[in-house]
Design a protein around this motif. Structure first.
Motif, PDB file in Angstrom:
ATOM      1  N   ASN A  52      32.129  42.714  33.127  1.00  0.00           N
ATOM      2  CA  ASN A  52      32.671  43.532  32.048  1.00  0.00           C
ATOM      3  C   ASN A  52      33.603  44.638  32.559  1.00  0.00           C
ATOM      4  N   GLN A  53      33.423  45.052  33.826  1.00  0.00           N
ATOM      5  CA  GLN A  53      34.237  46.137  34.374  1.00  0.00           C
ATOM      6  C   GLN A  53      34.873  45.810  35.719  1.00  0.00           C
ATOM      7  N   LEU A  54      34.274  44.937  36.496  1.00  0.00           N
ATOM      8  CA  LEU A  54      34.753  44.638  37.842  1.00  0.00           C
ATOM      9  C   LEU A  54      35.574  43.358  37.864  1.00  0.00           C
ATOM     10  N   GLY A  55      36.395  43.218  38.892  1.00  0.00           N
ATOM     11  CA  GLY A  55      37.234  42.030  39.016  1.00  0.00           C
ATOM     12  C   GLY A  55      36.519  40.839  39.619  1.00  0.00           C
ATOM     13  N   ILE A  56      35.395  41.080  40.282  1.00  0.00           N
ATOM     14  CA  ILE A  56      34.636  40.012  40.920  1.00  0.00           C
ATOM     15  C   ILE A  56      33.318  39.853  40.173  1.00  0.00           C
ATOM     16  N   ARG A  57      32.985  38.643  39.791  1.00  0.00           N
ATOM     17  CA  ARG A  57      31.724  38.381  39.095  1.00  0.00           C
ATOM     18  C   ARG A  57      30.742  37.730  40.064  1.00  0.00           C
ATOM     19  N   LYS A  58      29.683  38.495  40.384  1.00  0.00           N
ATOM     20  CA  LYS A  58      28.614  37.965  41.233  1.00  0.00           C
ATOM     21  C   LYS A  58      27.305  38.186  40.466  1.00  0.00           C
ATOM     22  N   PRO A  59      26.866  37.190  39.671  1.00  0.00           N
ATOM     23  CA  PRO A  59      25.685  37.359  38.831  1.00  0.00           C
ATOM     24  C   PRO A  59      24.408  37.546  39.640  1.00  0.00           C
ATOM     25  N   THR A  70      42.243  38.721  37.787  1.00  0.00           N
ATOM     26  CA  THR A  70      43.420  39.557  37.975  1.00  0.00           C
ATOM     27  C   THR A  70      43.819  40.108  36.614  1.00  0.00           C
ATOM     28  N   THR A  71      43.760  41.415  36.460  1.00  0.00           N
ATOM     29  CA  THR A  71      44.069  42.061  35.196  1.00  0.00           C
ATOM     30  C   THR A  71      45.560  41.972  34.899  1.00  0.00           C
ATOM     31  N   TYR A  72      45.890  41.780  33.634  1.00  0.00           N
ATOM     32  CA  TYR A  72      47.294  41.734  33.233  1.00  0.00           C
ATOM     33  C   TYR A  72      47.951  43.095  33.445  1.00  0.00           C
ATOM     34  N   THR A  73      49.124  43.092  34.040  1.00  0.00           N
ATOM     35  CA  THR A  73      49.974  44.281  34.121  1.00  0.00           C
ATOM     36  C   THR A  73      51.386  43.876  33.743  1.00  0.00           C
ATOM     37  N   PHE A  95      39.533  43.108  48.091  1.00  0.00           N
ATOM     38  CA  PHE A  95      38.158  43.551  47.867  1.00  0.00           C
ATOM     39  C   PHE A  95      38.120  44.646  46.806  1.00  0.00           C
ATOM     40  N   GLN A  96      36.942  44.825  46.216  1.00  0.00           N
ATOM     41  CA  GLN A  96      36.727  45.883  45.230  1.00  0.00           C
ATOM     42  C   GLN A  96      36.133  47.101  45.942  1.00  0.00           C
ATOM     43  N   GLY A  97      36.979  48.053  46.333  1.00  0.00           N
ATOM     44  CA  GLY A  97      36.481  49.292  46.925  1.00  0.00           C
ATOM     45  C   GLY A  97      35.751  49.070  48.241  1.00  0.00           C
ATOM     46  N   ASN A  98      34.537  49.576  48.314  1.00  0.00           N
ATOM     47  CA  ASN A  98      33.721  49.503  49.518  1.00  0.00           C
ATOM     48  C   ASN A  98      33.496  48.047  49.934  1.00  0.00           C
ATOM     49  N   PRO A  99      33.865  47.673  51.164  1.00  0.00           N
ATOM     50  CA  PRO A  99      33.678  46.289  51.619  1.00  0.00           C
ATOM     51  C   PRO A  99      32.227  45.826  51.557  1.00  0.00           C
TER      52      PRO A  99
END
Length: 306
Positions: A52-59, A70-73, A95-99
């Motif tokens: 819902n908020q992050l670009g990577i989905r890891k359930p 990849t968010t539309y820009t 990566f999303q922020g902290n590796p």
């Protein structure tokens, strides 16, 4: 036991999600909405395919990452694809922020386990073009990114520094065909509300995303502002300099074509378009770049009158 259960859930979710996407995304309607991805049903419960908020989905409960997004820009906010392709022709995902964040760990595990993922590429706000299956084929921690293969053939290509020139050209061609061209097409067609800018034909299967400046040229970038949604007849007429579009958005039909006598398609579909204005996208940032139109119109005039 926990690992085997996670592996089983992992394989079931991936298989179910990709089966659903193959049914849902047809050549006539290849895009998917955000609410559909968040509301995906798996074994009787809601199981979002994107975060819902992050670009990577890891359930939770799964071993590796399930999808990347990849968010539309808009073209104004970022030059399309400038930082997405490596010198080896392969795509990169940051990566999303902290590796050490669990989502980035999930990407690393997707690489180690060689599991397929889904990539949802934004073509408009909350609308995505899915690419699947894709694979993480290298982790580049020094650049906080991973390399992504779009098809099985790319999975076996050498990574930066060791790829031959032939391999690089091959990877670039696959990336262009499998990602850049489809994304450009869908972004342009969405911007023009699924209608030909000249005749307003609304049959998606008969629409093309035409480049104002051809993509083989340096200035022929895959940006909405360098694109026009055209039906196949008007796309061919534009490419063949039967029709030109002036920087003021007016349509100009070649003089010799205006003098021809043929059937109703020529009369109503082309000749009667002369002097009309194209229909523009609602968003100003999506409208055709007038500088590019002027450059292309100059080619039209030079070709026709020399």
């Amino acid at each position: 036991m926990i690992t085997s259960q996670a592996d089983d859930l992992d394989s079931r979710v991936r298989a179910a999600a990709m089966t659903w996407l193959r049914r849902r995304c047809t050549p006539e309607d290849p895009i998917v909405r955000r609410d559909e991805l968040l509301g995906f049903q798996f074994e009787g419960r809601t199981f979002p395919l994107i975060d819902n908020q992050l670009g990577i989905r890891k359930p939770q409960g799964m071993t590796a990452a399930l999808s990347i997004l990849t968010t539309y820009t808009s073209d104004m906010a970022r030059a399309p694809y400038d930082d997405a392709v490596g010198s080896d022709g392969l795509l990169r995902y940051k990566f999303q922020g902290n590796p050490r964040h669990y989502t980035n760990v999930g990407l690393r595990l997707a690489f180690e386990l060689s599991v397929p993922l889904m990539w949802f590429y934004g073509i408009k706000q909350s609308i995505y073009l899915p690419f699947f299956p894709v694979w993480i084929i290298a982790v580049e921690p020094e650049k906080s990114q991973v390399a992504v293969a779009l098809d099985d053939a790319q999975r076996h290509l050498a990574i930066d520094g060791t790829a031959s020139q032939i391999e690089r050209h091959y990877a670039e061609r696959i990336t262009k065909q499998r990602l850049h061209q489809p994304v450009f097409r869908q972004r342009v067609i969405q911007a023009y509300e699924t209608a030909c800018t000249i005749c307003r034909l609304r049959h998606r299967s008969l629409l093309d995303a035409a480049h104002i400046i051809p993509d083989r040229h340096v200035r022929g970038v895959p940006a909405i502002s360098n694109g026009l949604a055209l039906c196949k007849i008007h796309h061919a007429a534009y490419d063949q300099n039967i029709i030109g579009i002036r920087p003021d958005y007016a349509i100009e039909v070649r003089t010799d074509i205006l003098e021809e006598i043929d059937g109703p398609m020529l009369k109503h579909g082309i000749q009667e378009m002369n002097g009309h204005r194209i229909t523009l996208p609602r968003r100003r940032s999506d409208r055709p770049d007038q500088t590019l139109l002027e450059e292309r119109y100059h080619i039209f005039r030079t070709t026709v009158y020399t």
